[in-house]
Every structure is written in structure tokens, then in C-alpha cells.
Design a protein around this motif. Structure first.
Motif, PDB file in Angstrom:
ATOM      1  N   PRO A  63       1.850  16.100  -0.266  1.00 37.16           N
ATOM      2  CA  PRO A  63       3.159  16.746  -0.372  1.00 37.16           C
ATOM      3  C   PRO A  63       2.993  18.251  -0.567  1.00 37.16           C
ATOM      4  O   PRO A  63       1.892  18.792  -0.517  1.00 37.16           O
ATOM      5  N   GLU A  64       4.106  18.912  -0.808  1.00 37.69           N
ATOM      6  CA  GLU A  64       4.082  20.367  -0.999  1.00 37.69           C
ATOM      7  C   GLU A  64       3.235  20.725  -2.221  1.00 37.69           C
ATOM      8  O   GLU A  64       3.484  20.228  -3.313  1.00 37.69           O
ATOM      9  N   PRO A  65       2.214  21.585  -2.058  1.00 40.06           N
ATOM     10  CA  PRO A  65       1.420  22.008  -3.221  1.00 40.06           C
ATOM     11  C   PRO A  65       2.321  22.694  -4.245  1.00 40.06           C
ATOM     12  O   PRO A  65       3.319  23.333  -3.864  1.00 40.06           O
ATOM     13  N   PRO A  66       1.981  22.562  -5.531  1.00 39.85           N
ATOM     14  CA  PRO A  66       0.771  21.943  -6.091  1.00 39.85           C
ATOM     15  C   PRO A  66       0.894  20.447  -6.362  1.00 39.85           C
ATOM     16  O   PRO A  66       0.104  19.901  -7.128  1.00 39.85           O
ATOM     17  N   LEU A  67       1.879  19.783  -5.763  1.00 41.17           N
ATOM     18  CA  LEU A  67       1.986  18.338  -5.923  1.00 41.17           C
ATOM     19  C   LEU A  67       0.871  17.655  -5.151  1.00 41.17           C
ATOM     20  O   LEU A  67       0.301  18.205  -4.216  1.00 41.17           O
ATOM     21  N   ARG A  68       0.586  16.423  -5.536  1.00 37.89           N
ATOM     22  CA  ARG A  68      -0.404  15.616  -4.842  1.00 37.89           C
ATOM     23  C   ARG A  68       0.063  14.168  -4.907  1.00 37.89           C
ATOM     24  O   ARG A  68       1.105  13.859  -5.496  1.00 37.89           O
ATOM     25  N   THR A  69      -0.689  13.278  -4.290  1.00 42.30           N
ATOM     26  CA  THR A  69      -0.333  11.863  -4.333  1.00 42.30           C
ATOM     27  C   THR A  69      -1.387  11.078  -5.115  1.00 42.30           C
ATOM     28  O   THR A  69      -2.430  11.619  -5.491  1.00 42.30           O
ATOM     29  N   THR A  70      -1.092   9.815  -5.317  1.00 40.60           N
ATOM     30  CA  THR A  70      -2.029   8.919  -6.014  1.00 40.60           C
ATOM     31  C   THR A  70      -2.820   8.081  -5.006  1.00 40.60           C
ATOM     32  O   THR A  70      -3.148   6.931  -5.268  1.00 40.60           O
ATOM     33  N   ALA A  71      -3.157   8.698  -3.877  1.00 39.77           N
ATOM     34  CA  ALA A  71      -3.914   7.986  -2.845  1.00 39.77           C
ATOM     35  C   ALA A  71      -5.260   7.507  -3.373  1.00 39.77           C
ATOM     36  O   ALA A  71      -5.756   6.450  -2.963  1.00 39.77           O
ATOM     37  N   GLY A  72      -5.862   8.271  -4.272  1.00 41.51           N
ATOM     38  CA  GLY A  72      -7.137   7.839  -4.844  1.00 41.51           C
ATOM     39  C   GLY A  72      -7.001   6.544  -5.606  1.00 41.51           C
ATOM     40  O   GLY A  72      -7.898   5.678  -5.561  1.00 41.51           O
ATOM     41  N   GLN A  73      -5.886   6.386  -6.308  1.00 45.16           N
ATOM     42  CA  GLN A  73      -5.679   5.143  -7.049  1.00 45.16           C
ATOM     43  C   GLN A  73      -5.437   3.978  -6.087  1.00 45.16           C
ATOM     44  O   GLN A  73      -5.912   2.864  -6.322  1.00 45.16           O
ATOM     45  N   LEU A  74      -4.709   4.227  -4.996  1.00 46.96           N
ATOM     46  CA  LEU A  74      -4.518   3.182  -3.995  1.00 46.96           C
ATOM     47  C   LEU A  74      -5.864   2.726  -3.431  1.00 46.96           C
ATOM     48  O   LEU A  74      -6.103   1.523  -3.242  1.00 46.96           O
ATOM     49  N   THR A  75      -6.762   3.676  -3.174  1.00 48.92           N
ATOM     50  CA  THR A  75      -8.086   3.326  -2.679  1.00 48.92           C
ATOM     51  C   THR A  75      -8.819   2.428  -3.675  1.00 48.92           C
ATOM     52  O   THR A  75      -9.493   1.457  -3.290  1.00 48.92           O
ATOM     53  N   THR A  76      -8.659   2.716  -4.973  1.00 46.34           N
ATOM     54  CA  THR A  76      -9.282   1.884  -6.003  1.00 46.34           C
ATOM     55  C   THR A  76      -8.679   0.483  -6.029  1.00 46.34           C
ATOM     56  O   THR A  76      -9.387  -0.518  -6.219  1.00 46.34           O
ATOM     57  N   VAL A  77      -7.364   0.396  -5.830  1.00 47.56           N
ATOM     58  CA  VAL A  77      -6.709  -0.913  -5.769  1.00 47.56           C
ATOM     59  C   VAL A  77      -7.252  -1.729  -4.595  1.00 47.56           C
ATOM     60  O   VAL A  77      -7.574  -2.916  -4.732  1.00 47.56           O
ATOM     61  N   LEU A  78      -7.364  -1.091  -3.430  1.00 47.35           N
ATOM     62  CA  LEU A  78      -7.902  -1.783  -2.262  1.00 47.35           C
ATOM     63  C   LEU A  78      -9.322  -2.269  -2.528  1.00 47.35           C
ATOM     64  O   LEU A  78      -9.690  -3.394  -2.149  1.00 47.35           O
ATOM     65  N   ALA A  80       0.859  -1.184   0.000  1.00 45.16           N
ATOM     66  CA  ALA A  80       0.000   0.000   0.000  1.00 45.16           C
ATOM     67  C   ALA A  80       0.891   1.228   0.000  1.00 45.16           C
ATOM     68  O   ALA A  80       1.495   1.576   1.023  1.00 45.16           O
ATOM     69  N   SER A  81       0.993   1.867  -1.145  1.00 48.61           N
ATOM     70  CA  SER A  81       1.922   2.980  -1.315  1.00 48.61           C
ATOM     71  C   SER A  81       1.359   3.967  -2.312  1.00 48.61           C
ATOM     72  O   SER A  81       0.513   3.623  -3.144  1.00 48.61           O
ATOM     73  N   CYS A  82       1.842   5.203  -2.218  1.00 49.44           N
ATOM     74  CA  CYS A  82       1.391   6.283  -3.102  1.00 49.44           C
ATOM     75  C   CYS A  82       2.577   6.892  -3.824  1.00 49.44           C
ATOM     76  O   CYS A  82       3.647   7.084  -3.236  1.00 49.44           O
ATOM     77  N   ALA A  83       2.385   7.220  -5.099  1.00 53.13           N
ATOM     78  CA  ALA A  83       3.361   7.991  -5.853  1.00 53.13           C
ATOM     79  C   ALA A  83       3.071   9.483  -5.694  1.00 53.13           C
ATOM     80  O   ALA A  83       2.000   9.883  -5.231  1.00 53.13           O
ATOM     81  N   VAL A  84       4.030  10.292  -6.082  1.00 58.10           N
ATOM     82  CA  VAL A  84       3.843  11.740  -6.135  1.00 58.10           C
ATOM     83  C   VAL A  84       3.462  12.119  -7.562  1.00 58.10           C
ATOM     84  O   VAL A  84       4.062  11.625  -8.522  1.00 58.10           O
ATOM     85  N   GLU A  85       2.471  12.985  -7.700  1.00 58.64           N
ATOM     86  CA  GLU A  85       2.027  13.434  -9.016  1.00 58.64           C
ATOM     87  C   GLU A  85       2.118  14.952  -9.108  1.00 58.64           C
ATOM     88  O   GLU A  85       1.717  15.661  -8.182  1.00 58.64           O
ATOM     89  N   ALA A  86       2.649  15.425 -10.235  1.00 61.70           N
ATOM     90  CA  ALA A  86       2.637  16.846 -10.568  1.00 61.70           C
ATOM     91  C   ALA A  86       1.608  17.036 -11.667  1.00 61.70           C
ATOM     92  O   ALA A  86       1.871  16.681 -12.824  1.00 61.70           O
ATOM     93  N   PRO A  87       0.412  17.578 -11.357  1.00 53.05           N
ATOM     94  CA  PRO A  87      -0.621  17.723 -12.385  1.00 53.05           C
ATOM     95  C   PRO A  87      -0.159  18.560 -13.576  1.00 53.05           C
ATOM     96  O   PRO A  87      -0.505  18.253 -14.717  1.00 53.05           O
ATOM     97  N   ASP A  88       0.626  19.607 -13.308  1.00 54.53           N
ATOM     98  CA  ASP A  88       1.167  20.452 -14.368  1.00 54.53           C
ATOM     99  C   ASP A  88       2.664  20.609 -14.126  1.00 54.53           C
ATOM    100  O   ASP A  88       3.103  21.511 -13.415  1.00 54.53           O
ATOM    101  N   PRO A  89       3.476  19.721 -14.695  1.00 60.81           N
ATOM    102  CA  PRO A  89       4.914  19.762 -14.412  1.00 60.81           C
ATOM    103  C   PRO A  89       5.622  20.995 -14.967  1.00 60.81           C
ATOM    104  O   PRO A  89       6.789  21.232 -14.637  1.00 60.81           O
ATOM    105  N   ALA A  90       4.948  21.779 -15.804  1.00 60.52           N
ATOM    106  CA  ALA A  90       5.552  23.019 -16.298  1.00 60.52           C
ATOM    107  C   ALA A  90       5.360  24.172 -15.318  1.00 60.52           C
ATOM    108  O   ALA A  90       6.008  25.218 -15.454  1.00 60.52           O
ATOM    109  N   ASP A  91       4.500  24.005 -14.344  1.00 62.66           N
ATOM    110  CA  ASP A  91       4.236  25.030 -13.336  1.00 62.66           C
ATOM    111  C   ASP A  91       5.505  25.280 -12.522  1.00 62.66           C
ATOM    112  O   ASP A  91       6.068  24.349 -11.940  1.00 62.66           O
TER     113      ASP A  91
END
Length: 384
Positions: A314-329, A243-254
Motif C-alpha cells: 500500500p501507500e508508504p509508510p504503510l505495509r501489509t502482513t504478507a510475511g505472516q500469510l507466508t508463515t500461515v501457508l 489467503a489475505s493480508c491486513a494493512v499495518e501502520a508501523p508507526d501510526p503517529a507518523d
């Protein structure tokens, strides 16, 4: 912690001790009192699962010394801890100043990897609680993808055959089944569930299967339902979920996103980074390469192999993939039958976070509480 699925299956939840720096038996025992027991106390439970990482020196001592093995089991019991799973992906040196690709050595073409994994299985069989149905050991998905010539692939295949024979013999000898799960990871010979089915589909699935890491799944932009369906169709059991989460940058050019990402580009661990565009996943082997321009930042979000704490952002505007982990569970445990019964929270990156916590035990307890809440929301009952 233990839970009961509506179908009656006991489900184990643990945290992985590879977050702690200890490579000999004394260090492992020390971490039980310093971290694991306080985590249990913070959660207010009588019994806490710990997925032990036992580096090669510790496993060698335990496998050779019955008294040492009995001592470790007694320490676990005395502190209200139990072990049904081991993380045998790192071999040793996981907390060196720089680890990076060394974590994939020795690979499955090397005799040392087979010997280590079988020793881990033997140790685990002795540590299992009397009422545990089975044990699990997670390992790397063969090796890093390069170099991987045909002769190494053939050597690895022979090693897996011997692994299955060894596990079957262990079960016959001890009466305790232990299964090994291969963990697809970005950059390795086996990165995705599709590759897992191709590489491992013909193995002995009584003893060998998949360790599904939800962070890795997210980094490769695999949809959980499709991935789980693919494994089921291929007959590959999910031996264990990390059970783990990745870090996601929705807009990596930001610019703010890039500033936050640079804080994660540390030097110890490898942080494979991927983006998906037009149905194709593109990636680089480490986050600094992406930040230097090797990965496009105008085609969609970046996902980074950085195991982020489950319960916080994590530090905004980053987020995690916790929603996907919930779907896996949900896919594994939300149906009428339990597809997986070993869950291990594996956030080993606490020490390399931009702002490490002052109280590591408190952070681990918060992650386990997050996971507990998701399991009970799926209808599982905590088994006291």
C-alpha cells in the motif's frame, strides 16, 4: 488451480468472487466471462478455481431449479473454471453503498442463516468436479458480538447441531462431503482461535471446522504457529484458508501514515483496527474511530482489517502482513502432511482502494501468481 502436496493430497487454489457485484444467476454467469476466464488466460492455466459467492437470491434460484444449476455448471466447465468452495459469509447486499455491520446479518441465531447455508451446501455438492474429494463453505463466526445474550447463543448452538445433521444427510444422499468452516473475525462473537476452540470444540468435526482468514489472524495479533497449534490441540480442522493480508501502520503517529490511513477509511466496509501492547490487544470497530483518537498511537503498530492485495504494497509508510500469510501457508502446507487443502484468495476491497486498478482481472491474476509461487516454494507441484 490445483497442486499436489508431497504427501499426495490435492490442494485447490481459487479466488473469491465476492469481489464482483452480482447477486442473481445472470450476474454470476456474466462475471465468469468478464473476469474469471480472463484471469485464467492471464495465468496461462487450463483450469482455474473460483470460490463463488452466491447471494441469497442466486442460491434460491439454483436450489429450486435443476436446469439453472446445470447451466451454471456448464458455464464453469466451458470457461475452464471449477468450484470446490463457496463463501457464504455475506448473505446479500455485499456491494451496497454502505455495508458495515450488516454483513453479519442474519446471524446464526436466525433461522434464515441455517437455511441459506444448507442451500449453499446443496448447490456446491452439485457443482463439485467429479474428482474433487470434498467441498467447503465458509460462514461468519456466529454473529457480531453485541448484542449476543444467552438466548441467542443457545439458538445458534441448536442451529449448528442442525447444520451438522443436514450436512451428514447431504453426504449420505449425494455421496459428496461438504464441510462448513466458521471464520473468526475481529469484533465478532468469535474473534480468535482461542475463542474458536472454546465455542466450536465440541461440534461434529467431520462436517464443521474453521475457515482461517490470515488477515483476521494478523489483525488480532495472533502468532500463526501458536494459532495453528491451538486449533490442532482442540481438534478443529482448518476447512479452508482465506489467503489475505491486513494493512499495518508501523508507526501510526507518523503524519504520513495517518494520511495514508485516512485514504483507507472508506464508508462501505468495516475496517476493525487493533494495536498490541504489553501482551494485550486493544481495538476499535472501525478505522475512523482509531484516527479520531479512540486507539493509542504510541504503543506499537496498528493493524487494519482492510484486505490488501497480496502481491503489492500500500501507500508508504504503510505495509501489509504478507510475511505472516507466508508463515500461515508454511504452517499449513510446509510440513510432511497437508493440514488444509482449500485456499481462497479473498481480496474483496479492490473497488474501495484509493486508486482502484484499471484492469481488475490483471490484479487478481497477479495475486494468484503470488500465491502459486509460495505454494511451489513449499514443495507443492502444480497439477496440470
Amino acid at each position: 488451480m490445483r497442486f499436489r502436496h508431497p504427501d499426495g493430497t490435492p490442494v485447490h487454489l481459487a479466488y473469491c468472487s465476492n469481489v464482483h457485484q452480482a447477486e442473481d444467476l445472470e450476474g454470476v454467469i456474466g462475471q465468469l466471462s468478464r473476469y474469471a476466464e480472463p484471469v485464467r488466460e492471464r495465468l496461462g492455466v487450463d483450469r482455474l478455481g473460483i470460490g463463488l459467492w452466491l447471494a441469497r437470491p442466486a442460491v434460491s434460484e439454483l436450489a429450486a431449479d435443476a436446469d439453472a444449476l446445470a447451466r451454471l455448471k456448464a458455464e464453469l466447465t466451458a470457461r475452464g473454471l471449477e468450484t470446490v468452495t463457496l463463501n457464504a459469509f455475506p448473505y446479500e447486499g455485499f456491494h451496497r453503498e454502505v455495508v458495515k455491520k450488516d454483513v453479519y446479518l442474519p446471524d446464526w441465531a436466525d433461522e434464515a442463516r441455517l437455511a441459506y447455508t444448507l442451500d449453499c451446501a446443496r448447490v456446491l455438492a452439485a457443482l463439485l468436479p467429479d474428482d474433487a474429494r470434498r467441498g467447503s463453505v465458509s460462514t461468519l463466526p456466529l454473529g457480531w458480538r453485541t448484542p449476543w445474550p444467552r438466548e441467542r447463543s443457545d439458538a445458534a448452538r441448536r442451529a449448528l447441531d442442525r447444520l451438522a445433521i443436514g450436512l451428514a444427510g447431504l453426504e449420505a444422499w449425494t455421496g459428496r462431503p461438504v464441510r462448513v468452516g466458521f471464520e473468526p473475525e475481529p469484533g465478532c462473537v468469535v474473534e480468535t482461535t482461542e475463542q474458536a476452540v472454546r465455542e466450536f470444540g465440541g461440534l461434529d468435526h467431520e462436517h464443521l471446522g474453521i475457515c482461517l482468514d490470515a488477515c483476521h489472524l494478523a489483525v488480532q495479533f495472533e502468532e500463526p504457529d501458536e494459532a495453528l497449534g491451538r486449533l490442532a490441540e482442540g481438534g478443529l480442522p482448518v476447512v479452508k484458508l482465506q489467503a489475505s493480508c491486513a494493512v499495518e501502520a508501523p508507526d501510526p503517529a507518523d503524519p504520513d501514515a495517518r494520511t495514508a490511513l485516512r485514504e483507507l477509511a472508506e464508508r462501505r466496509f468495516l475496517h476493525q483496527t487493533r494495536t498490541a501492547t504489553h501482551g494485550s490487544v486493544k481495538g476499535v470497530d472501525d478505522l475512523p474511530e482509531a484516527l479520531a483518537g479512540a486507539l493509542p498511537d504510541d504503543t506499537g503498530p496498528w493493524r487494519v482489517h482492510f484486505h490488501a492485495p497480496l502481491h503489492t504494497d500500500p501507500e508508504p509508510p504503510l505495509r501489509t502482513t504478507a510475511g505472516q500469510l507466508t508463515t500461515v501457508l508454511d504452517g499449513l502446507l510446509g510440513g510432511p502432511t497437508a493440514v488444509c487443502d482449500h485456499i481462497e484468495v479473498e481480496t474483496y476491497t479492490w473497488s474501495v482502494l484509493p486508486r482502484p486498478p484499471a484492469d481488475l482481472a490483471e490484479g487478481i491474476a497477479a495475486e494468484l501468481a503470488w500465491a502459486r509461487d509460495r505454494l511451489t516454494a513449499l514443495g507443492l507441484k502444480e497439477d496440470h
